[in-house]
Scaffold this motif. Structure first.
Motif, PDB file in Angstrom:
ATOM      1  N   ARG A 174       0.840  -1.193   0.000  1.00 44.43           N
ATOM      2  CA  ARG A 174       0.000   0.000   0.000  1.00 44.43           C
ATOM      3  C   ARG A 174       0.876   1.245   0.000  1.00 44.43           C
ATOM      4  O   ARG A 174       1.757   1.412   0.849  1.00 44.43           O
ATOM      5  N   LEU A 175       0.614   2.123  -0.965  1.00 48.11           N
ATOM      6  CA  LEU A 175       1.395   3.346  -1.119  1.00 48.11           C
ATOM      7  C   LEU A 175       0.992   4.366  -0.068  1.00 48.11           C
ATOM      8  O   LEU A 175      -0.193   4.610   0.165  1.00 48.11           O
ATOM      9  N   ASP A 176       1.991   4.983   0.566  1.00 49.16           N
ATOM     10  CA  ASP A 176       1.750   6.101   1.470  1.00 49.16           C
ATOM     11  C   ASP A 176       1.953   7.375   0.666  1.00 49.16           C
ATOM     12  O   ASP A 176       3.095   7.772   0.393  1.00 49.16           O
ATOM     13  N   LEU A 177       0.840   7.994   0.265  1.00 46.11           N
ATOM     14  CA  LEU A 177       0.903   9.125  -0.670  1.00 46.11           C
ATOM     15  C   LEU A 177       1.642  10.308  -0.068  1.00 46.11           C
ATOM     16  O   LEU A 177       2.477  10.939  -0.727  1.00 46.11           O
ATOM     17  N   THR A 191       5.317   9.701   0.109  1.00 49.72           N
ATOM     18  CA  THR A 191       5.869   9.688  -1.253  1.00 49.72           C
ATOM     19  C   THR A 191       6.075  11.109  -1.758  1.00 49.72           C
ATOM     20  O   THR A 191       7.110  11.437  -2.355  1.00 49.72           O
ATOM     21  N   LEU A 192       5.082  11.964  -1.525  1.00 46.67           N
ATOM     22  CA  LEU A 192       5.229  13.362  -1.950  1.00 46.67           C
ATOM     23  C   LEU A 192       6.341  14.066  -1.182  1.00 46.67           C
ATOM     24  O   LEU A 192       7.059  14.905  -1.737  1.00 46.67           O
ATOM     25  N   VAL A 227       6.928  12.668  -9.839  1.00 43.31           N
ATOM     26  CA  VAL A 227       7.198  11.581  -8.893  1.00 43.31           C
ATOM     27  C   VAL A 227       7.804  10.422  -9.651  1.00 43.31           C
ATOM     28  O   VAL A 227       7.296  10.027 -10.711  1.00 43.31           O
ATOM     29  N   PHE A 286       8.741   6.260  -4.165  1.00 43.62           N
ATOM     30  CA  PHE A 286       7.637   5.501  -3.576  1.00 43.62           C
ATOM     31  C   PHE A 286       7.963   5.111  -2.136  1.00 43.62           C
ATOM     32  O   PHE A 286       9.041   4.586  -1.841  1.00 43.62           O
TER      33      PHE A 286
END
Length: 553
Positions: A331-334, A337-338, A360, A365
């Motif tokens: 699961r991506l941690d938005l 990541t930003l 990005v 990621f």
């Protein structure tokens, strides 16, 4: 409520010295009024920060300011809540639900009075902590924070207090306040040096608020009520009856009478302070502490809710982030990541001037690390041989049923191995069915030899198989430990049992050894030491006592 009104004034006078206040109170007008009085006690402009329970580390300690960084194209840092509260107060609602890792970070900041920033520099963080404990029954604020705040208040269950202000006591100075507070703390079992020093600071602060240079009796009793009495772990001894004529001590020599006449009576002041503490003890305090300790030990000993934390890619509690690709259900941690991509935006725009928006890349990621507590399995290994059957087999059956019922409530699995004759038999594979477990216990036969080595080997094999499925395992042995059946005729039964016990220990499994013989035996001590298990020698007792011993061990 004199103490409730006095506490904010004391904290405002010495925030760093007292550390803070723990307030046990449910939300309502009374608590709101107290918080308003707390804010009024501090000078105007003092920062008062309210901390959410689920606060992130970046917000607590400081980190990258995402919006400002994206706008500027270069890293811009933000201050954390603890740094913002420097010189003020941090208010923590629902303190009983505070995660242990967050409590540890706050405790470290209280001790060091500074926190590391995201840029590696140290920022001052001198604040007072106000813990709002809204827990019911046996819930409580984290012990690491509760012991660091001096004053404990209970607005839900106020106790008897003196009829006049605690700062308007007699004018006689107390020359040895430390000795009195140490005696009271010892009488109440109220912690160690930290609690005594906190009580001394409260007594000195109470004196200064009243314009006195030194504490008097009223200041000492106020410190006992606010600091030591709420930490009591035992009842103070009852007052001794006055001595008879034959028990009265002889008068001191004439040379010592003049010296004693000018000194305060330390014993009398200590008795008064203990009496004040006795009046402040809420009903059922010690019983509540005992239940809380028993509940915590029960979870640890029986495996209820005590499973190990394991990585879980799809679900669970957030435990940080890591760099990695999006695969295998990750699961991506938005936000993270930003944050990783933000400092590189200026360089990437120069490399690709025709591309708009936030750029990005896969190296930015950040994947969420999720953990969840593994389900637990408790394996009961019951001695059904002749010696155990004659001594305590019925009590062991009753105790196992009680523990099985509690495990069933927690949705944990249980298993049952019985050994007698020359074999160990798995009567109950790991299951959640309480009815099935009761049937297996009801059919448990007794009599025959004690194949201890076979029992330990069977427990090791079952525990290893269960742990391989990702579950947390605890093995409980209920036996007298007297092995008399070897795996082959040419071997010594006790040597076989010790070798199997050492093999169990090498697996790193938790074990509890209950010696069920009427008198503790050396064999039980040898086996428990070999398997690295905790030994509980239990004289003759009922099933309830046996179950309680397992919970508290």
């Amino acid at each position: 409520m004199i103490d409730a009104a006095l506490a904010p004034l004391l904290l405002a006078a010495d925030p760093a010295g007292l550390g803070g206040i723990l307030v046990r109170a449910r939300p309502g007008p009374l608590r709101d009024a107290w918080l308003k009085a707390l804010g009024a006690a501090f000078p105007p402009g003092t920062p008062l920060r309210r901390m959410p329970v689920g606060i992130s580390d970046d917000r607590l300690l400081g980190g990258l300011d995402l919006s400002a960084t994206l706008a500027a194209g270069r890293p811009l840092l933000s201050r954390g809540l603890l740094a913002e509260a420097d010189g003020g107060v941090v208010i923590v609602p629902m303190a009983e639900r505070l995660p242990p890792e967050t409590a540890a970070r706050i405790a470290l900041a209280l001790d060091r009075q500074e926190i590391p920033g995201a840029d590696g520099t140290m920022h001052p963080s001198r604040f007072a902590l106000v813990l709002l404990d809204e827990g019911v029954d046996d819930e409580a604020a984290p012990a690491a924070l509760a012991e660091r705040v001096a004053i404990h208040l209970d607005l839900d269950n106020p106790r008897e207090e003196p009829g006049e202000s605690a700062t308007t006591g007699p004018d006689t100075n107390v020359s040895q306040p430390v000795e009195i507070l140490c005696a009271v703390a010892e009488s109440l079992g109220a912690g160690g040096v930290r609690a005594v020093l906190q009580a001394l600071k409260v007594a000195q602060g109470s004196a200064l608020l009243a314009g006195r240079a030194h504490p008097v009796e009223a200041d000492i009793t106020a410190a006992v009520r606010l600091v030591l009495a709420p930490r009591a772990t035992r009842l103070p001894p009852a007052e001794a009856p006055p001595p008879g004529p034959e028990q009265q001590a002889p008068p001191p020599p004439a040379g010592e009478q003049e010296t004693m006449a000018g000194e305060p009576q330390i014993d009398e002041l200590t008795e008064l302070a203990i009496a004040a503490a006795r009046a402040m003890l809420p009903p059922g305090l010690l019983e509540s502490q005992a239940r809380r300790a028993e509940r915590g030990s029960a979870k640890a000993s029986s495996g209820q809710g005590a499973g190990k934390l394991r990585n879980s890619p799809g679900s669970g509690r957030r435990a940080g982030v890591r760099q990695g690709p999006l695969r295998n259900g990750a699961r991506l941690d938005l936000v993270e990541t930003l944050k990783a991509a933000a400092p590189w935006q200026a360089i990437r725009r120069r490399e690709q001037p025709g591309r708009s928006g936030v750029q990005v890349r896969t190296t930015d990621f950040r994947i969420r690390r999720l953990v969840k507590r593994a389900q637990s399995t408790t394996i009961f290994v019951v001695d059904a041989s002749g010696s155990a059957a004659l001594a305590r087999l019925n009590e062991a059956k009753g105790a196992v049923e009680l523990l099985l019922a509690e495990s069933y409530v927690r949705r944990d699995e249980v298993a049952l191995i019985a050994f007698r004759g020359d074999t160990a038999e798995l009567l109950l594979p790991p299951t959640r069915s309480l009815a099935r477990a009761k049937r297996a216990l009801g059919d448990l036969p007794g009599g025959g030899g004690t194949p201890m080595a076979a029992a330990i080997e069977a427990a090791s094999l079952l525990a290893s198989a269960v742990e391989a499925k990702g579950r947390s395992v605890t093995t409980l042995f209920l036996t007298d430990g007297r092995a008399n059946v070897a795996r082959s005729p040419d071997r010594v039964p006790m040597d076989d049992a010790e070798a199997a016990a050492r093999q169990l220990r090498s697996l790193g499994l938790r074990a509890l050894f209950i010696d069920t013989s009427p008198r503790p035996r050396a064999e039980g001590a040898r086996l428990s030491a070999a398997m690295g298990a905790r030994l509980v020698a239990l004289p003759r007792a009922s099933a309830e006592t046996l179950a309680a011993t397992v919970r508290a061990a």
